[in-house]
Design a protein around this motif. Structure first.
Motif, PDB file in Angstrom:
ATOM      1  N   ALA A   1      25.977 -35.969 -28.652  1.00  0.00           N
ATOM      2  CA  ALA A   1      26.272 -35.934 -27.094  1.00  0.00           C
ATOM      3  C   ALA A   1      24.946 -35.835 -26.293  1.00  0.00           C
ATOM      4  CB  ALA A   1      27.043 -34.544 -27.117  1.00  0.00           C
ATOM      5  N   PRO A   2      25.316 -36.538 -25.153  1.00  0.00           N
ATOM      6  CA  PRO A   2      24.091 -36.516 -24.335  1.00  0.00           C
ATOM      7  C   PRO A   2      23.384 -35.355 -23.591  1.00  0.00           C
ATOM      8  CG  PRO A   2      25.716 -37.635 -23.369  1.00  0.00           C
ATOM      9  CD  PRO A   2      26.160 -37.138 -24.957  1.00  0.00           C
ATOM     10  N   ALA A   3      22.463 -34.996 -23.191  1.00  0.00           N
ATOM     11  CA  ALA A   3      22.155 -33.847 -22.063  1.00  0.00           C
ATOM     12  C   ALA A   3      23.043 -33.789 -21.030  1.00  0.00           C
ATOM     13  CB  ALA A   3      20.733 -34.081 -21.864  1.00  0.00           C
ATOM     14  N   SER A   4      23.287 -32.648 -20.510  1.00  0.00           N
ATOM     15  CA  SER A   4      24.172 -32.208 -19.375  1.00  0.00           C
ATOM     16  C   SER A   4      23.913 -33.139 -18.219  1.00  0.00           C
ATOM     17  CB  SER A   4      24.406 -30.845 -19.036  1.00  0.00           C
ATOM     18  OG  SER A   4      23.066 -30.287 -18.777  1.00  0.00           O
ATOM     19  N   GLU A   5      22.481 -33.347 -17.998  1.00  0.00           N
ATOM     20  CA  GLU A   5      22.088 -34.045 -16.838  1.00  0.00           C
ATOM     21  C   GLU A   5      22.566 -35.662 -16.651  1.00  0.00           C
ATOM     22  OE1 GLU A   5      17.622 -35.733 -17.363  1.00  0.00           O
ATOM     23  OE2 GLU A   5      17.815 -34.373 -18.981  1.00  0.00           O
ATOM     24  N   TYR A   6      23.181 -36.036 -17.933  1.00  0.00           N
ATOM     25  CA  TYR A   6      23.598 -37.433 -17.847  1.00  0.00           C
ATOM     26  C   TYR A   6      25.171 -37.160 -17.671  1.00  0.00           C
ATOM     27  CZ  TYR A   6      19.207 -38.613 -19.390  1.00  0.00           C
ATOM     28  OH  TYR A   6      17.727 -38.909 -19.297  1.00  0.00           O
ATOM     29  N   ALA A   7      25.669 -36.652 -16.810  1.00  0.00           N
ATOM     30  CA  ALA A   7      27.249 -36.250 -16.506  1.00  0.00           C
ATOM     31  C   ALA A   7      28.098 -37.310 -16.764  1.00  0.00           C
ATOM     32  CB  ALA A   7      27.418 -35.633 -15.189  1.00  0.00           C
ATOM     33  N   ASN A   8      27.860 -38.457 -16.199  1.00  0.00           N
ATOM     34  CA  ASN A   8      28.988 -39.713 -16.476  1.00  0.00           C
ATOM     35  C   ASN A   8      28.738 -40.062 -18.186  1.00  0.00           C
ATOM     36  OD1 ASN A   8      29.415 -39.591 -13.960  1.00  0.00           O
ATOM     37  ND2 ASN A   8      27.531 -41.062 -13.559  1.00  0.00           N
ATOM     38  N   ILE A   9      27.812 -39.998 -18.762  1.00  0.00           N
ATOM     39  CA  ILE A   9      27.630 -40.346 -20.177  1.00  0.00           C
ATOM     40  C   ILE A   9      28.575 -39.109 -20.942  1.00  0.00           C
ATOM     41  CG2 ILE A   9      26.189 -40.721 -22.322  1.00  0.00           C
ATOM     42  CD1 ILE A   9      24.124 -41.608 -20.469  1.00  0.00           C
ATOM     43  N   ALA A  10      28.256 -38.205 -20.327  1.00  0.00           N
ATOM     44  CA  ALA A  10      28.905 -36.860 -21.073  1.00  0.00           C
ATOM     45  C   ALA A  10      30.321 -36.688 -21.213  1.00  0.00           C
ATOM     46  CB  ALA A  10      28.230 -35.497 -20.627  1.00  0.00           C
ATOM     47  N   LYS A  11      30.873 -37.229 -20.015  1.00  0.00           N
ATOM     48  CA  LYS A  11      32.221 -37.509 -19.610  1.00  0.00           C
ATOM     49  C   LYS A  11      33.072 -38.610 -20.519  1.00  0.00           C
ATOM     50  CE  LYS A  11      35.695 -38.198 -15.952  1.00  0.00           C
ATOM     51  NZ  LYS A  11      35.820 -38.446 -14.684  1.00  0.00           N
ATOM     52  N   TRP A  12      32.333 -39.849 -20.494  1.00  0.00           N
ATOM     53  CA  TRP A  12      32.639 -40.930 -21.285  1.00  0.00           C
ATOM     54  C   TRP A  12      32.563 -40.398 -22.730  1.00  0.00           C
ATOM     55  CZ3 TRP A  12      29.301 -42.989 -24.888  1.00  0.00           C
ATOM     56  CH2 TRP A  12      29.649 -44.086 -25.486  1.00  0.00           C
ATOM     57  N   TYR A  13      31.589 -39.725 -23.383  1.00  0.00           N
ATOM     58  CA  TYR A  13      31.273 -39.497 -24.699  1.00  0.00           C
ATOM     59  C   TYR A  13      32.333 -38.454 -25.203  1.00  0.00           C
ATOM     60  CZ  TYR A  13      28.898 -37.890 -28.956  1.00  0.00           C
ATOM     61  OH  TYR A  13      28.412 -37.777 -30.214  1.00  0.00           O
TER      62      TYR A  13
END
Length: 204
Positions: free
Chosen positions: A44-56
């Motif tokens: 999972a990506p770092a929380s600063e990449y919110a869009n990636i985190a949501k998609w992930y």
């Protein structure tokens, strides 16, 4: 996109921007392209990449659902005894066959003529003296009628001092005629008979 190294902050920023306007890599639902990107990310990506985190998170849940369903199906398959019903049917058939054979055997045994136990008996009937009429004694003995009694041959045998005894054969059914009862009946002819002895017995 496969040439981009997602370990690079720039690549992550670009990917984060992509998912700002797109829910999935292709189309409106998770696909093999999304799975490839997930594998490339590794975690999972770092929380600063919110869009990636949501998609992930969305894609991971989508992947987890089929996996969970497959695991549940496999577990259900494990619970199902594919051979149990067949075994039960085989056991039932074997039991039915066993009971049928037992019934047939019992019926056959019931219909089979029962073997009648019989005994051949030789009796020695002694008179009182040499003046006793052996013809009358013999007639009296053979005149005894009992169910299960069959008289056979007879002869007079000398026993000394001019006295002869009656030696007579008979066949008796064991269940119907008792030897003691028969000898008692013979001794009832007390005018002729002094004693009765069993000379021989043989089961037939």
């Amino acid at each position: 996109m496969s040439s981009i190294t997602f370990e690079s902050p720039i690549a992550l920023q670009i990917l984060n921007g992509f998912f700002e306007n797109n829910q999935f890599v292709k189309g409106t639902k998770a696909s093999e392209a999304d799975e490839a990107v997930v594998k490339a990310l590794g975690s999972a990506p770092a929380s600063e990449y919110a869009n990636i985190a949501k998609w992930y998170s969305t894609v991971s849940k989508s992947d987890a659902a089929p996996a969970a369903a497959a695991a549940a199906a496999a577990e259900e398959d494990d619970d199902i005894d594919l051979f149990g019903s067949d075994d039960e049917e085989v056991d039932e058939e074997a039991e039915k066959l066993k009971q049928q054979r037992l019934a047939e055997y019992a019926a056959k045994k019931a219909n089979k003529p029962k073997t009648i136990a019989k005994t051949t008996v030789t009796l020695d009937v002694k008179p009182w003296d040499d003046e006793t009429s052996m013809e009358e004694l013999t007639a009296a003995v053979k005149g005894i009628q009992m169910d299960g009694l069959l008289w056979g041959g007879s002869q007079l045998v000398a026993i000394g001092y001019g006295i002869k005894k009656l030696q007579i054969n008979c066949v008796v059914e064991d269940d119907k005629v008792g030897i003691d009862d028969l000898t008692d009946k013979i001794t009832e002819f007390e005018d002729y008979v002094q004693s009765v002895d069993v000379a021989a017995m043989q089961k037939i």
